[in-house]
Write a protein that holds these residues in place. Sequence first.
Motif, PDB file in Angstrom:
ATOM      1  N   ILE A 165       0.840  -1.208   0.000  1.00  6.72           N
ATOM      2  CA  ILE A 165       0.000   0.000   0.000  1.00  6.72           C
ATOM      3  C   ILE A 165       0.869   1.249   0.000  1.00  6.72           C
ATOM      4  CG2 ILE A 165      -1.777   1.272   1.241  1.00  6.72           C
ATOM      5  CD1 ILE A 165      -2.714  -1.345  -0.092  1.00  6.72           C
ATOM      6  N   LEU A 166       1.934   1.245   0.782  1.00  4.31           N
ATOM      7  CA  LEU A 166       2.840   2.399   0.789  1.00  4.31           C
ATOM      8  C   LEU A 166       3.383   2.650  -0.615  1.00  4.31           C
ATOM      9  CD1 LEU A 166       5.589   3.007   3.485  1.00  4.31           C
ATOM     10  CD2 LEU A 166       5.826   3.763   1.149  1.00  4.31           C
ATOM     11  N   SER A 167       3.781   1.592  -1.296  1.00  2.89           N
ATOM     12  CA  SER A 167       4.369   1.772  -2.626  1.00  2.89           C
ATOM     13  C   SER A 167       3.351   2.287  -3.635  1.00  2.89           C
ATOM     14  CB  SER A 167       5.001   0.471  -3.119  1.00  2.89           C
ATOM     15  OG  SER A 167       4.031  -0.520  -3.359  1.00  2.89           O
ATOM     16  N   THR A 168       2.068   1.941  -3.454  1.00  5.31           N
ATOM     17  CA  THR A 168       1.044   2.450  -4.386  1.00  5.31           C
ATOM     18  C   THR A 168       0.820   3.946  -4.216  1.00  5.31           C
ATOM     19  OG1 THR A 168      -0.854   2.029  -2.930  1.00  5.31           O
ATOM     20  CG2 THR A 168      -0.163   0.235  -4.371  1.00  5.31           C
ATOM     21  N   LEU A 169       1.177   4.492  -3.051  1.00 10.70           N
ATOM     22  CA  LEU A 169       1.003   5.928  -2.803  1.00 10.70           C
ATOM     23  C   LEU A 169       2.232   6.746  -3.194  1.00 10.70           C
ATOM     24  CD1 LEU A 169      -0.800   5.903   0.672  1.00 10.70           C
ATOM     25  CD2 LEU A 169      -1.822   6.084  -1.600  1.00 10.70           C
TER      26      LEU A 169
ATOM     27  N   HIS B  29      19.820  -6.462   1.442  1.00  8.88           N
ATOM     28  CA  HIS B  29      20.291  -5.706   0.264  1.00  8.88           C
ATOM     29  C   HIS B  29      19.877  -4.239   0.349  1.00  8.88           C
ATOM     30  CE1 HIS B  29      20.519  -9.468  -2.566  1.00  8.88           C
ATOM     31  NE2 HIS B  29      21.465  -9.449  -1.649  1.00  8.88           N
ATOM     32  N   HIS B  30      18.674  -3.996   0.859  1.00 11.69           N
ATOM     33  CA  HIS B  30      18.132  -2.634   0.852  1.00 11.69           C
ATOM     34  C   HIS B  30      18.403  -1.864   2.141  1.00 11.69           C
ATOM     35  CE1 HIS B  30      16.018  -2.936  -2.986  1.00 11.69           C
ATOM     36  NE2 HIS B  30      15.766  -4.187  -2.657  1.00 11.69           N
ATOM     37  N   LEU B  31      18.431  -2.551   3.283  1.00 13.75           N
ATOM     38  CA  LEU B  31      18.550  -1.833   4.551  1.00 13.75           C
ATOM     39  C   LEU B  31      19.986  -1.731   5.064  1.00 13.75           C
ATOM     40  CD1 LEU B  31      15.366  -2.997   6.528  1.00 13.75           C
ATOM     41  CD2 LEU B  31      15.657  -1.054   4.963  1.00 13.75           C
ATOM     42  N   LYS B  32      20.808  -2.743   4.827  1.00 13.14           N
ATOM     43  CA  LYS B  32      22.184  -2.692   5.353  1.00 13.14           C
ATOM     44  C   LYS B  32      22.993  -1.526   4.785  1.00 13.14           C
ATOM     45  CE  LYS B  32      23.721  -7.012   7.343  1.00 13.14           C
ATOM     46  NZ  LYS B  32      24.694  -8.129   7.248  1.00 13.14           N
ATOM     47  N   PRO B  33      22.938  -1.252   3.476  1.00  9.34           N
ATOM     48  CA  PRO B  33      23.745  -0.147   2.943  1.00  9.34           C
ATOM     49  C   PRO B  33      23.369   1.221   3.506  1.00  9.34           C
ATOM     50  CG  PRO B  33      23.035  -1.600   1.173  1.00  9.34           C
ATOM     51  CD  PRO B  33      22.274  -1.999   2.390  1.00  9.34           C
ATOM     52  N   LEU B  34      22.188   1.341   4.102  1.00  4.38           N
ATOM     53  CA  LEU B  34      21.780   2.629   4.661  1.00  4.38           C
ATOM     54  C   LEU B  34      22.608   2.990   5.885  1.00  4.38           C
ATOM     55  CD1 LEU B  34      17.882   2.196   4.466  1.00  4.38           C
ATOM     56  CD2 LEU B  34      19.405   3.260   2.783  1.00  4.38           C
ATOM     57  N   GLY B  35      23.154   1.993   6.564  1.00  3.67           N
ATOM     58  CA  GLY B  35      23.981   2.252   7.741  1.00  3.67           C
ATOM     59  C   GLY B  35      23.205   2.766   8.938  1.00  3.67           C
ATOM     60  N   ILE B  36      21.899   2.528   8.969  1.00  2.00           N
ATOM     61  CA  ILE B  36      21.058   3.007  10.073  1.00  2.00           C
ATOM     62  C   ILE B  36      20.625   1.817  10.925  1.00  2.00           C
ATOM     63  CG2 ILE B  36      20.211   5.012   8.797  1.00  2.00           C
ATOM     64  CD1 ILE B  36      17.662   3.412   8.186  1.00  2.00           C
ATOM     65  N   PRO B  37      20.324   2.043  12.209  1.00  3.70           N
ATOM     66  CA  PRO B  37      19.832   0.946  13.047  1.00  3.70           C
ATOM     67  C   PRO B  37      18.596   0.294  12.412  1.00  3.70           C
ATOM     68  CG  PRO B  37      20.371   2.838  14.409  1.00  3.70           C
ATOM     69  CD  PRO B  37      20.463   3.308  12.987  1.00  3.70           C
TER      70      PRO B  37
ATOM     71  N   GLU C 142       3.273 -11.906  -0.883  1.00  3.07           N
ATOM     72  CA  GLU C 142       4.092 -11.270  -1.914  1.00  3.07           C
ATOM     73  C   GLU C 142       5.369 -12.083  -2.116  1.00  3.07           C
ATOM     74  OE1 GLU C 142       3.239  -8.897  -3.803  1.00  3.07           O
ATOM     75  OE2 GLU C 142       1.584  -7.915  -2.764  1.00  3.07           O
ATOM     76  N   ALA C 143       5.643 -12.491  -3.347  1.00  6.44           N
ATOM     77  CA  ALA C 143       6.879 -13.219  -3.639  1.00  6.44           C
ATOM     78  C   ALA C 143       8.091 -12.337  -3.362  1.00  6.44           C
ATOM     79  CB  ALA C 143       6.883 -13.663  -5.100  1.00  6.44           C
ATOM     80  N   GLU C 144       9.225 -12.982  -3.138  1.00  4.34           N
ATOM     81  CA  GLU C 144      10.434 -12.247  -2.770  1.00  4.34           C
ATOM     82  C   GLU C 144      10.799 -11.181  -3.792  1.00  4.34           C
ATOM     83  OE1 GLU C 144      11.088 -16.495  -1.108  1.00  4.34           O
ATOM     84  OE2 GLU C 144      10.099 -15.566  -2.826  1.00  4.34           O
ATOM     85  N   TYR C 145      10.656 -11.496  -5.070  1.00  2.00           N
ATOM     86  CA  TYR C 145      11.068 -10.507  -6.079  1.00  2.00           C
ATOM     87  C   TYR C 145      10.171  -9.273  -6.040  1.00  2.00           C
ATOM     88  CZ  TYR C 145       7.245 -11.556  -9.367  1.00  2.00           C
ATOM     89  OH  TYR C 145       6.017 -11.685  -9.955  1.00  2.00           O
ATOM     90  N   ARG C 146       8.916  -9.441  -5.615  1.00  2.00           N
ATOM     91  CA  ARG C 146       8.033  -8.276  -5.525  1.00  2.00           C
ATOM     92  C   ARG C 146       8.392  -7.409  -4.320  1.00  2.00           C
ATOM     93  NH1 ARG C 146       3.981 -12.120  -7.341  1.00  2.00           N
ATOM     94  NH2 ARG C 146       3.076 -12.297  -5.263  1.00  2.00           N
ATOM     95  N   ILE C 147       8.792  -8.043  -3.218  1.00  2.00           N
ATOM     96  CA  ILE C 147       9.294  -7.269  -2.078  1.00  2.00           C
ATOM     97  C   ILE C 147      10.534  -6.481  -2.502  1.00  2.00           C
ATOM     98  CG2 ILE C 147      10.278  -7.421   0.240  1.00  2.00           C
ATOM     99  CD1 ILE C 147       7.299  -8.038   0.160  1.00  2.00           C
ATOM    100  N   ASP C 148      11.415  -7.123  -3.252  1.00  3.59           N
ATOM    101  CA  ASP C 148      12.612  -6.460  -3.786  1.00  3.59           C
ATOM    102  C   ASP C 148      12.217  -5.261  -4.637  1.00  3.59           C
ATOM    103  OD1 ASP C 148      15.195  -5.896  -4.585  1.00  3.59           O
ATOM    104  OD2 ASP C 148      15.370  -7.606  -5.927  1.00  3.59           O
ATOM    105  N   ARG C 149      11.249  -5.456  -5.513  1.00  3.48           N
ATOM    106  CA  ARG C 149      10.816  -4.386  -6.415  1.00  3.48           C
ATOM    107  C   ARG C 149      10.242  -3.196  -5.646  1.00  3.48           C
ATOM    108  NH1 ARG C 149       6.675  -6.685 -10.368  1.00  3.48           N
ATOM    109  NH2 ARG C 149       5.271  -6.487  -8.584  1.00  3.48           N
ATOM    110  N   MET C 150       9.437  -3.484  -4.617  1.00  9.22           N
ATOM    111  CA  MET C 150       8.815  -2.392  -3.866  1.00  9.22           C
ATOM    112  C   MET C 150       9.832  -1.655  -3.001  1.00  9.22           C
ATOM    113  SD  MET C 150       5.005  -3.846  -2.983  1.00  9.22           S
ATOM    114  CE  MET C 150       5.476  -5.492  -2.446  1.00  9.22           C
ATOM    115  N   LEU C 151      10.767  -2.377  -2.393  1.00  2.00           N
ATOM    116  CA  LEU C 151      11.818  -1.709  -1.624  1.00  2.00           C
ATOM    117  C   LEU C 151      12.702  -0.861  -2.534  1.00  2.00           C
ATOM    118  CD1 LEU C 151      12.843  -4.543   0.864  1.00  2.00           C
ATOM    119  CD2 LEU C 151      11.698  -2.383   1.425  1.00  2.00           C
ATOM    120  N   GLN C 152      12.949  -1.350  -3.733  1.00  2.00           N
ATOM    121  CA  GLN C 152      13.717  -0.552  -4.686  1.00  2.00           C
ATOM    122  C   GLN C 152      12.965   0.712  -5.075  1.00  2.00           C
ATOM    123  OE1 GLN C 152      16.820  -1.010  -5.518  1.00  2.00           O
ATOM    124  NE2 GLN C 152      16.900   0.742  -6.908  1.00  2.00           N
TER     125      GLN C 152
END
Length: 339
Positions: free
Chosen positions: A217-221, A292-300, A242-252
Amino acid sequence: MIDRRAVLGGVGAMAAMSGLPGAAFAARLRKPPRLRLGDTVGLVAPASALTLPDELDRARYWIQAMGLVPKLGTHVTEQDGYLAGSDAARAADLNAMFADPEVRAIFAVRGGWGGARVLELLDWSAIRAHPKLLLGYSDTTALHLAIAARGGFPTIHGPNAASRWEKASWESLWRLAFTGEMPTLGGEAMEQEVGRPGRTITSGIARGRLLGGNLTILSTLMGTPWLPDFSGAVLFLEDVNEAEYRIDRMLQQLKLAGVLDGLAGAIFGQCTRCTGDEGDTVGFTLDQIIDHHLKPLGIPAFTGANIGHITNQLCLPSGVQVELNADARTLRVLEPLVD
């Protein structure tokens, strides 16, 4: 499961639980009124139609077990395709509940899809003038985020009225909405109790405004005027089916839109039944994709919190200041949710 006798008899004990300081943040938001035993609360269906035969009965049961009085929206039992009535009808119920002086808070009976369709039909001037707790999750994310952007008051991301209100859900609701406490939510003890171990992604402590909800829902907005500013926020996410690749797509999508780059911290709760067909992920697990998406941010950041399409999910104070401890995997609320 909620024990109503415990509710009615345990007010003093629950109220005595100690909160934690955070008054410095209190002036930043208008606060909805706290819930009291005997209050009238609205039941609305802002998204999908109520198709299960006992869905509304379950919602009434849980609300009454909380010591509250349910008031049904005029159109709550209607159906228009897969929606709970027309967009205009669903918006009218929400507008009426916010304007009704008898109604203290508003519960979504269920989620599904359709909340984003009513955002342009809501009376935002009236909503801002009458801050009330809105409770729900999944598709209700659209309303939580829009209220954070346009309403100027916090809401509660937690079970819908017809969900099963188990111990953790009820206790977190009581402490946030009835007593106005500032509890610490989650942690290893809760993980053990519910049998869902968490995992620290990046160590550390972060403070910020808690925002998020269902990732789909967040990604649709994204790219619409209905999203709040995520700069400095603590983002929480969950999803289902949601399949893993769709989670990847939305986080991207969140990354490319700049949402992830300005965060103070992040939590990925439960992703229920998030496994695609064989070959969909090309060898990436859900944990790997999240990393892949959260570690590079360097945030807790951590994953596995009791948030999402699960039993015993926590009620979260969406829109208020919190402290995320990624090592303890907890959220400490820093300001009261209610007046």
